[in-house]
Design an enzyme around this catalytic site. Structure first.
Site, PDB file in Angstrom:
ATOM      1  N   CYS A 159       0.141   2.954   3.735  1.00 15.34           N
ATOM      2  CA  CYS A 159       0.514   2.366   5.025  1.00 15.34           C
ATOM      3  C   CYS A 159       1.486   1.197   4.903  1.00 15.34           C
ATOM      4  O   CYS A 159       1.871   0.604   5.916  1.00 15.34           O
ATOM      5  CB  CYS A 159      -0.740   1.920   5.784  1.00 15.34           C
ATOM      6  SG  CYS A 159      -1.569   0.482   5.070  1.00 15.34           S
TER       7      CYS A 159
ATOM      8  N   CYS B  72       0.834  -1.202   0.000  1.00 16.57           N
ATOM      9  CA  CYS B  72       0.000   0.000   0.000  1.00 16.57           C
ATOM     10  C   CYS B  72       0.870   1.254   0.000  1.00 16.57           C
ATOM     11  O   CYS B  72       1.799   1.379   0.813  1.00 16.57           O
ATOM     12  CB  CYS B  72      -0.914  -0.012   1.222  1.00 16.57           C
ATOM     13  SG  CYS B  72      -1.957   1.469   1.358  1.00 16.57           S
TER      14      CYS B  72
ATOM     15  N   ASP C 183      20.929   0.327 -18.925  1.00 16.52           N
ATOM     16  CA  ASP C 183      20.930  -0.758 -17.946  1.00 16.52           C
ATOM     17  C   ASP C 183      19.998  -1.862 -18.441  1.00 16.52           C
ATOM     18  O   ASP C 183      18.774  -1.682 -18.486  1.00 16.52           O
ATOM     19  CB  ASP C 183      20.455  -0.228 -16.595  1.00 16.52           C
ATOM     20  CG  ASP C 183      20.439  -1.296 -15.498  1.00 16.52           C
ATOM     21  OD1 ASP C 183      20.710  -2.477 -15.803  1.00 16.52           O
ATOM     22  OD2 ASP C 183      20.152  -0.940 -14.350  1.00 16.52           O
TER      23      ASP C 183
ATOM     24  N   CYS D  37      -6.334  -2.449   0.199  1.00 13.87           N
ATOM     25  CA  CYS D  37      -5.463  -2.565   1.372  1.00 13.87           C
ATOM     26  C   CYS D  37      -6.304  -3.024   2.565  1.00 13.87           C
ATOM     27  O   CYS D  37      -7.264  -2.328   2.945  1.00 13.87           O
ATOM     28  CB  CYS D  37      -4.795  -1.231   1.688  1.00 13.87           C
ATOM     29  SG  CYS D  37      -3.830  -1.278   3.222  1.00 13.87           S
TER      30      CYS D  37
ATOM     31  N   CYS E  46      -5.649   0.003   5.767  1.00 13.27           N
ATOM     32  CA  CYS E  46      -6.152   1.381   5.767  1.00 13.27           C
ATOM     33  C   CYS E  46      -7.366   1.585   4.868  1.00 13.27           C
ATOM     34  O   CYS E  46      -7.990   2.650   4.896  1.00 13.27           O
ATOM     35  CB  CYS E  46      -5.044   2.355   5.377  1.00 13.27           C
ATOM     36  SG  CYS E  46      -4.572   2.299   3.627  1.00 13.27           S
TER      37      CYS E  46
END
Length: 478
Positions: free
Chosen positions: A234, A231, A385, A253, A256
């Site tokens: 949170c 999340c 990369d 989530c 929360c």
């Protein structure tokens, strides 16, 4: 009396009454230089997509703000799907009879976008069209948005991409957020299935239209490392009611309560999907329609529903939007199909783990024997990369190896790609390294099975140029 104003450019007149005259002079000179350099480059057989813009910006750094004034602008940004979504929106604008221009060459940084505005303006800076459709690099959006007052901003998604350029996903998210904050008059179309993108709603005053997909897309899905497993508020691990791909889906989530929002435009069902198209049921407000997307792959379903969301912001009719999807043909390098001497070759751009895994999802859900080709470059536009190839689930190819006649690798980093396939568990007898593009094209055309080639960006441009010159296909900017 004449003086310079401190920024490289033409001589400017002095005095408070001369500001408008100075702007006009600089506009005329910079637009003329842009048009001339584009013309010269095109005659030389070059794309002329970025250099003319650089020339113009050198003469007048604020030129885009002048050219974009009073132009209704749609900006499409995000990690994956920008080009195809832009081309789908372009089709819907054309079918609606709207006069527009677009940076269809894919030059989506500040110089390329400036060049496209200049080419489509008079020398005095007045645009010839009512609407501008701008595909914008997610890192460049925060700068472009300083000069362009967009009416509609479409955010496709946020994934990890080119760590050497963008850094982690939060950097990309913040760049897009800054661009939206610079666009107070825009209605923002946000992918409701992307927990990262959805989080922006809490930080912007703009009107938001959420779009998404409300069911799984693939019967068999590759294993993927999520770019957003926790999340954003949170840090609790998300629970998913369904996953479409990557970290996209019905997230929530459990701690929360942060969750996927309700959508105004959504694909409710994927009715049918094959190697050429997907048939979907789409909801626009409370109305339901069936549509055909003439491109394979679940990510193109997202591109289609994003297009419809943008179309509604622009006031386009539902019937026009659905028909535009039904009749759409792909943009260059994005599931683009070539039929050469009886061999079907489909080119699918890759640039990061999420996009590459979706190609593997597509291949895993086809049963026709085919040749698989990967062209890996490491130039700046590709991302220097290339470690991201180790996050792609190439191990999935082992399960479908009986449907792959061979696996070929090419490009500047062909040897590293071959090594990745070896560690994925693929038989060395199936892996072939062909570094010469002319030899590669000749060998592909001789195949009795369909060919799927996955190039990174500069490899795509190089190989596609070979196709254009050898077999008479349009150049990428046409």
């Amino acid at each position: 009396m004449l003086r310079r104003n401190g920024i490289s450019g033409p001589l400017l007149l002095q005095g408070p009454c001369a500001i408008i005259t100075n702007m006009k002079i600089r506009t005329i000179i910079s637009v003329a230089a842009c048009k001339m350099s584009r013309s010269i480059l095109r005659r030389l057989g070059k794309g002329g997509t970025n250099v003319p813009g650089r020339v113009a910006l050198k003469l007048y750094p604020g030129l885009l703000g002048v050219l974009a004034k009073n132009v209704t602008t749609i900006i499409v940004t995000g990690t994956n799907g920008k080009t195809t979504t832009s081309r789908m929106i372009e089709k819907s604008l054309a079918d609606s009879g709207i006069r527009y221009f677009a940076n269809k060459s894919g030059a989506n940084m500040l110089p390329g976008i400036t060049a496209e505005f200049a080419i489509n303006s008079t020398l005095g800076g007045k645009n010839k069209y009512d609407v501008a459709l701008v595909e914008c690099d997610e890192a460049a959006f925060k700068m472009v948005s300083k000069f362009v007052d967009a009416k509609c901003v479409v955010v496709t998604n946020v994934f990890r991409d080119q760590l050497d350029r963008y850094g982690e996903v939060t950097h990309t998210l913040n760049s897009i957020l800054t661009g939206i904050k610079n666009s107070p008059n825009a209605t923002v179309c946000i992918n409701a299935d992307d927990s990262l993108s959805v989080s922006m709603k809490e930080q912007i005053p703009n009107k938001v239209v959420f779009y998404g997909v409300e069911s799984e897309i693939y019967k068999n899905r590759v294993h993927e490392v999520s770019d957003a497993p926790y999340c954003i508020h949170c840090k609790t691990e998300y629970v998913y009611d369904y996953v479409t791909y990557g970290h996209l889906g019905g997230f929530r989530c459990p701690n929360c309560g942060y969750h996927r929002p309700d959508t105004q435009v959504a694909v409710e069902k994927v009715l049918k999907s094959n190697a050429d198209a997907s048939e979907i049921e789409i909801r626009i407000g409370s109305r339901h329609y069936k549509a055909v997307i003439n491109l394979p792959g679940g990510y193109n379903i997202y591109n289609a529903v994003a297009t419809v969301a943008a179309g509604k912001v622009m006031g386009l009719e539902d019937s026009v939007l659905i028909e535009a999807l039904n009749s759409f043909e792909c943009g260059f390098g994005r599931m683009e199909k070539f039929s050469i001497e009886g061999t079907d070759i489909r080119m699918i751009l890759i640039k990061n783990p999420a996009g590459c895994n979706q190609v593997l999802n597509f291949l895993s859900n086809t049963s026709e024997p085919s040749l698989f080709v990967v062209a890996l470059n490491d130039r700046y536009a590709d991302g220097t990369d290339i470690s991201w190839i180790w996050d792609v689930d190439f191990e999935k190819l082992v399960n479908i190896s009986e449907n792959l006649t061979e696996i070929w690798v090419t490009g500047r980093r062909a040897d590293e790609m071959a090594l990745r396939f070896k560690y994925a568990g693929l038989s060395l007898d199936k892996i072939r390294v062909i570094k010469d593009y002319d030899h590669l094209l000749e060998a592909m055309v001789l195949q009795n099975a369909p060919v799927y080639i996955m190039p990174t960006y500069t490899a795509m441009l190089d190989i596609r140029e070979k196709f254009s010159k050898k077999f008479g296909y349009k150049e990428f900017w046409e």
